[in-house]
Design an enzyme around this catalytic site. Structure first.
Site, PDB file in Angstrom:
ATOM      1  N   ASP A  61     -15.905 -19.361 -20.402  1.00 20.50           N
ATOM      2  CA  ASP A  61     -14.493 -19.378 -20.007  1.00 20.50           C
ATOM      3  C   ASP A  61     -14.031 -20.821 -20.196  1.00 20.50           C
ATOM      4  O   ASP A  61     -14.436 -21.718 -19.461  1.00 20.50           O
ATOM      5  CB  ASP A  61     -14.354 -18.949 -18.544  1.00 20.50           C
ATOM      6  CG  ASP A  61     -12.917 -19.088 -18.026  1.00 20.50           C
ATOM      7  OD1 ASP A  61     -12.032 -19.515 -18.788  1.00 20.50           O
ATOM      8  OD2 ASP A  61     -12.692 -18.753 -16.837  1.00 20.50           O
ATOM      9  N   TRP A 117     -13.089 -20.043 -10.223  1.00 19.86           N
ATOM     10  CA  TRP A 117     -12.953 -19.088 -11.334  1.00 19.86           C
ATOM     11  C   TRP A 117     -14.305 -18.564 -11.772  1.00 19.86           C
ATOM     12  O   TRP A 117     -14.452 -17.375 -12.093  1.00 19.86           O
ATOM     13  CB  TRP A 117     -12.206 -19.729 -12.508  1.00 19.86           C
ATOM     14  CG  TRP A 117     -10.794 -20.076 -12.164  1.00 19.86           C
ATOM     15  CD1 TRP A 117     -10.261 -21.333 -12.062  1.00 19.86           C
ATOM     16  CD2 TRP A 117      -9.723 -19.166 -11.839  1.00 19.86           C
ATOM     17  NE1 TRP A 117      -8.935 -21.248 -11.709  1.00 19.86           N
ATOM     18  CE2 TRP A 117      -8.580 -19.941 -11.570  1.00 19.86           C
ATOM     19  CE3 TRP A 117      -9.637 -17.778 -11.762  1.00 19.86           C
ATOM     20  CZ2 TRP A 117      -7.352 -19.374 -11.224  1.00 19.86           C
ATOM     21  CZ3 TRP A 117      -8.417 -17.207 -11.414  1.00 19.86           C
ATOM     22  CH2 TRP A 117      -7.292 -18.000 -11.153  1.00 19.86           C
ATOM     23  N   LYS A 130      -2.907 -23.161 -19.861  1.00 26.54           N
ATOM     24  CA  LYS A 130      -3.345 -24.488 -19.445  1.00 26.54           C
ATOM     25  C   LYS A 130      -3.169 -25.491 -20.580  1.00 26.54           C
ATOM     26  O   LYS A 130      -2.687 -26.587 -20.358  1.00 26.54           O
ATOM     27  CB  LYS A 130      -4.815 -24.462 -18.997  1.00 26.54           C
ATOM     28  CG  LYS A 130      -5.178 -23.348 -18.016  1.00 26.54           C
ATOM     29  CD  LYS A 130      -4.653 -23.582 -16.624  1.00 26.54           C
ATOM     30  CE  LYS A 130      -4.734 -22.359 -15.713  1.00 26.54           C
ATOM     31  NZ  LYS A 130      -6.041 -21.739 -15.534  1.00 26.54           N
TER      32      LYS A 130
HETATM   33  C1  LIG Z   1      -6.478 -20.426 -14.682  1.00 28.68           C
HETATM   34  C2  LIG Z   1      -7.869 -20.014 -14.939  1.00 28.68           C
HETATM   35  C3  LIG Z   1      -8.256 -18.658 -14.979  1.00 28.68           C
HETATM   36  C4  LIG Z   1      -7.304 -17.531 -14.682  1.00 28.68           C
HETATM   37  O1  LIG Z   1      -6.415 -17.349 -15.689  1.00 28.68           O
HETATM   38  P1  LIG Z   1      -5.369 -16.118 -15.671  1.00 28.68           P
HETATM   39  O2  LIG Z   1      -4.826 -16.193 -17.063  1.00 28.68           O
HETATM   40  O3  LIG Z   1      -4.371 -16.414 -14.600  1.00 28.68           O
HETATM   41  O4  LIG Z   1      -6.121 -14.879 -15.398  1.00 28.68           O
HETATM   42  C5  LIG Z   1      -9.564 -18.361 -15.285  1.00 28.68           C
HETATM   43  N1  LIG Z   1     -10.467 -19.332 -15.516  1.00 28.68           N
HETATM   44  C6  LIG Z   1     -10.139 -20.637 -15.457  1.00 28.68           C
HETATM   45  C7  LIG Z   1     -11.180 -21.664 -15.711  1.00 28.68           C
HETATM   46  C8  LIG Z   1      -8.829 -21.009 -15.164  1.00 28.68           C
HETATM   47  O5  LIG Z   1      -8.509 -22.313 -15.126  1.00 28.68           O
END
Ligand SMILES: *Cc1c(COP(=O)(O)O)cnc(C)c1O
Length: 359
Positions: free
Chosen positions: A169, A101, A193
């Site tokens: 993030d 990511w 998550k």
């Molecule tokens: C799952 C995830 C994403 C992507 O998320 P989406 O909502 O599917 O775009 C981005 N960064 C991290 C760290 C993730 O675990």
């Protein structure tokens, strides 16, 4: 209904209270005679709910509403890869690449401007968090990914970046532990998550940073639009926001982030202890113990056949979601906030049994 032991990586397990309260609100939202999918996002009932969700979040994170705005946006965390760069990348930005990511965030920014990889753990298959980095003191911002969902590494504290704004993030460990959140100018997290269903992304942004933002941007890409319209410029994801609101109440009821962290440490310890005890059989992906994630635990067995057998036998015991990400294989157990202690314990017991039967 039997709830399985849910180790899914995302969308993932939610607290049963949250699921039940959201299900009830689908039928009737706060006694309005309308479900949460049927009521106007501009009604006073919805307005009160969204404002309470924002206030609860800031109080959980120990941030002030004078300094920070909370936004509820669509497009997933992936949309933030490009929104961050669109708004704040002017001269150059530094990216610390710690996994899949993080790399995607960097690649999006690189399409829009001068993004640099200032540190990466790619050479060692992302099995640790880099301990040194090459930060440019004049960068527009530094971007990190606090938890690496696929490899299972996690920043235990936020890095010092001096005067350079920090962007994080936090999708896969959002509200799973206390951090010094005030170190960040911008935090974003896809809800699916740790804090709700998919469909909403939470963005926490330091309002004063907007003075530095690029002005000429399409309306929807501009954070200013969403700050000025309190996330109601376009119709927001109403149902996911309601589930998020209930998740904030659940975190408060659990005792806040310190209590949540203790709970998460206990769960992860069950599994890491077995990996360490039977390390000739279970090979943890992360080599530096202090970098081990409390949210996603990745490991391998001696062969792909054994891994397949492991997943299959676990499934027969009501444990689902254990297959590693398609890009790395192996086994991954996601142990997000809502996973009960008993599920981690059940998995650890199964791992011992599986070892004894297959070593
Ligand atoms: C799952 C995830 C994403 C992507 O998320 P989406 O909502 O599917 O775009 C981005 N960064 C991290 C760290 C993730 O675990």
């Amino acid at each position: 209904m039997t709830r399985v032991h849910n180790f899914n990586a995302g969308p993932a397990i939610l607290p049963l209270d949250v699921v039940q309260e959201t299900a009830a609100a689908v039928l009737d939202f706060n006694g309005t005679g309308m479900g949460i999918m049927e009521i106007s996002h501009r009604s006073k009932e919805f307005d009160a709910m969204i404002k309470e969700a924002q206030a609860d979040l800031l109080s959980i994170m120990n941030l002030s509403a004078d300094e920070y705005a909370v936004l509820f946006l669509g497009g997933g965390a992936s949309m933030q890869f490009l929104m961050v760069a669109s708004n704040f990348l002017k001269t150059s930005a530094d990216y610390i690449v710690t996994g899949v990511w993080a790399k995607k965030a960097y690649e999006e920014a690189a399409m829009l401007g001068d993004a640099k990889v200032s540190a990466s753990s790619k050479e060692t298959k992302f099995n640790q968090i880099p301990k040194t980095w090459n930060l440019n003191p004049d960068a527009d911002y530094v971007h990190i990914t606090t938890n690496n969902t696929i490899y299972g590494t996690e920043w235990k504290t936020l890095p010092e970046t001096g005067n350079v704004p920090l962007v994080a993030d936090m999708s896969s460990n959002f509200l799973s532990r206390p951090y010094d959140f005030g170190k960040c100018n911008l935090i974003y997290a896809g809800a699916q998550k740790n804090v709700g269903p998919s469909g909403v992304t939470i963005v926490i942004i330091k309002k004063s940073w907007m003075e530095k933002a690029n002005e000429k941007l399409p309306t929807m890409l501009n954070y200013r639009t969403h700050i000025d319209n309190e996330s109601l410029f376009n119709t927001p994801p109403c149902l996911p926001i309601y589930a998020f609101h209930r998740t904030m109440k659940w975190i408060l009821k659990m005792g806040g982030l310190e209590a949540i962290q203790l709970h998460n440490e206990k769960k992860a310890a069950y599994i890491y202890d077995v990996i360490d005890k039977y390390s000739d059989f279970y090979k943890g992906h992360v080599v530096v113990k202090e970098d081990r994630s409390l949210m996603n635990i990745s490991w391998n067995l001696p062969s792909a056949e054994l891994e397949e057998k492991f997943v299959k036998e676990a499934k027969a015991l009501n444990m689902v979601g254990l297959k590693g990400h398609r890009s790395v294989g192996g086994i991954r157990a996601s142990t997000y906030n809502a996973l009960p202690l008993e599920s981690a314990e059940a998995l650890a017991n199964f791992m011992v049994e599986f070892y004894n039967n297959n070593k």
